[in-house]
Design an enzyme around this catalytic site. Structure first.
Site, PDB file in Angstrom:
ATOM      1  CG  HIS A 122      16.612  17.634  29.572  1.00  0.00           C
ATOM      2  ND1 HIS A 122      15.661  17.813  30.551  1.00  0.00           N
ATOM      3  CD2 HIS A 122      17.592  18.550  29.827  1.00  0.00           C
ATOM      4  CE1 HIS A 122      16.041  18.805  31.350  1.00  0.00           C
ATOM      5  NE2 HIS A 122      17.209  19.251  30.934  1.00  0.00           N
ATOM      6  CB  SER A 166      18.787  20.319  33.858  1.00  0.00           C
ATOM      7  OG  SER A 166      18.923  20.596  32.491  1.00  0.00           O
TER       8      SER A 166
END
Length: 132
Positions: free
Chosen positions: A89, A48
């Site tokens: 994401h 991330s």
């Protein structure tokens, strides 16, 4: 503090707030140590926000989530351990909602065009392996 990183062969950089992560990496000197370790046999793993800061900048985060910049970071230059800009994401429209109704892809395409950059899109179940 950052010196302890030299003790490890594998370093995992977790997600979280990319602005805070980058700020404290630079403040602690961990950015310089990671640059040095990346030239050795150390494996660096970024998830991330951790993946985003390994690239050239976190500009894409500023574009998508400026509200996360609680600390007022002005320099979005990241560690540049790779020239690949990551957008994690990619499959999470719920995380990156926008009032105009534009999709993540629409906004990423605009960002790429405005900044003359190519961004690698990663869904939550994907990864990229870079050998140096």
């Amino acid at each position: 503090k950052g010196e302890r990183l030299k003790e490890y062969n594998i370093i995992y950089i977790n997600g979280g707030n990319p602005f805070r992560l980058l700020y404290f990496m630079k403040k602690s000197g961990a950015d310089l140590i990671l640059r040095s370790l990346s030239k050795q046999n150390t494996i660096l793993i970024g998830a991330s926000a951790g993946a985003v800061i390994l690239g050239p900048s976190i500009d894409v985060v500023q574009h998508f989530s400026p509200e996360l910049n609680e600390i007022g970071l002005n320099d979005y230059t990241a560690l540049s351990l790779t020239d690949i800009a990551i957008f994690p994401h990619y499959d999470r429209e719920d995380v990156f909602k926008e009032d105009t109704g534009k999709s993540i892809e629409d906004r990423l395409s605009e960002f790429e065009e405005w900044n003359n950059i190519s961004v690698t899109r990663l869904k939550d179940d994907q990864y990229i392996l870079i050998n140096r």
